[in-house]
Design a protein around this motif. Structure first.
Motif, PDB file in Angstrom:
ATOM      1  N   LYS A  27      41.957  33.299  28.352  1.00  0.00           N
ATOM      2  CA  LYS A  27      40.547  33.426  28.735  1.00  0.00           C
ATOM      3  C   LYS A  27      40.435  33.595  30.245  1.00  0.00           C
ATOM      4  O   LYS A  27      39.638  34.373  30.746  1.00  0.00           O
ATOM      5  N   THR A  28      41.257  32.853  30.993  1.00  0.00           N
ATOM      6  CA  THR A  28      41.329  32.965  32.448  1.00  0.00           C
ATOM      7  C   THR A  28      42.752  33.342  32.826  1.00  0.00           C
ATOM      8  O   THR A  28      43.696  32.647  32.453  1.00  0.00           O
ATOM      9  N   ASN A  29      42.901  34.458  33.538  1.00  0.00           N
ATOM     10  CA  ASN A  29      44.220  34.951  33.947  1.00  0.00           C
ATOM     11  C   ASN A  29      44.261  35.058  35.461  1.00  0.00           C
ATOM     12  O   ASN A  29      43.584  35.889  36.047  1.00  0.00           O
ATOM     13  N   SER A  30      45.068  34.218  36.088  1.00  0.00           N
ATOM     14  CA  SER A  30      45.152  34.158  37.543  1.00  0.00           C
ATOM     15  C   SER A  30      46.324  34.989  38.049  1.00  0.00           C
ATOM     16  O   SER A  30      46.964  35.718  37.304  1.00  0.00           O
ATOM     17  N   PHE A  31      46.619  34.829  39.325  1.00  0.00           N
ATOM     18  CA  PHE A  31      47.728  35.550  39.946  1.00  0.00           C
ATOM     19  C   PHE A  31      49.053  35.243  39.247  1.00  0.00           C
ATOM     20  O   PHE A  31      49.882  36.144  39.062  1.00  0.00           O
ATOM     21  N   GLU A  32      49.252  33.997  38.866  1.00  0.00           N
ATOM     22  CA  GLU A  32      50.498  33.621  38.189  1.00  0.00           C
ATOM     23  C   GLU A  32      50.665  34.407  36.890  1.00  0.00           C
ATOM     24  O   GLU A  32      51.767  34.839  36.549  1.00  0.00           O
TER      25      GLU A  32
END
Length: 144
Positions: A27-32
């Motif tokens: 749902k949330t995709n960050s830099f990692e």
């Protein structure tokens, strides 16, 4: 490495399996998550080269009947992510050197630089929320 090669030569039959387990979309995709999915893209590219491009050449040299199969090429998405001067990683590196850079200024740089790329997505909702999408080999992922 030599033990594996020697073992493969001694056996008349072998099979290689690649599990592309690293690709994920939440749902949330960050830099990692972008880094994880980038690694999965590189692994897919390597798999395609070794198994789908190089192996058939060896089969033909050895007289093994083989029909070439088409497969999607992911070089363009890798260039979007790691391309020199215009890739996402390069743009991020440049932004890190500029005083006062924020997530918003980085996102705006991505929109200006990458908006024409077929694997880059930034609709009006994403732009308003400083997000973007990438059309990976395994599907589209929206990054925060």
């Amino acid at each position: 490495d030599n033990v594996v090669r020697r073992s493969l030569k001694e056996n008349s039959l072998s099979i290689g399996i690649l599990d592309i387990f690293g690709f994920e979309s939440y749902k949330t995709n960050s830099f990692e998550q972008l880094c994880t999915n980038y690694c999965a893209e590189k692994l897919q590219q390597h798999f395609n080269k070794i198994v789908l491009l190089d192996e058939p050449d060896d089969y033909e040299k050895e007289g093994i009947t083989w029909s070439r199969k088409s497969f999607p090429n992911n070089d363009d998405v890798l260039k979007l992510i790691d391309g020199n001067r215009v890739g996402i990683f390069s743009l991020l590196s440049d932004q890190c050197r500029v005083p006062g850079t924020t997530d918003k200024t980085f996102a705006n740089t991505l929109y200006r630089t990458c908006s024409g790329h077929t694997r880059f997505q930034a609709n009006s909702t994403q732009v308003a929320e400083h997000k973007f999408g990438i059309h990976h080999y395994a599907g589209t992922v929206e990054y925060d």
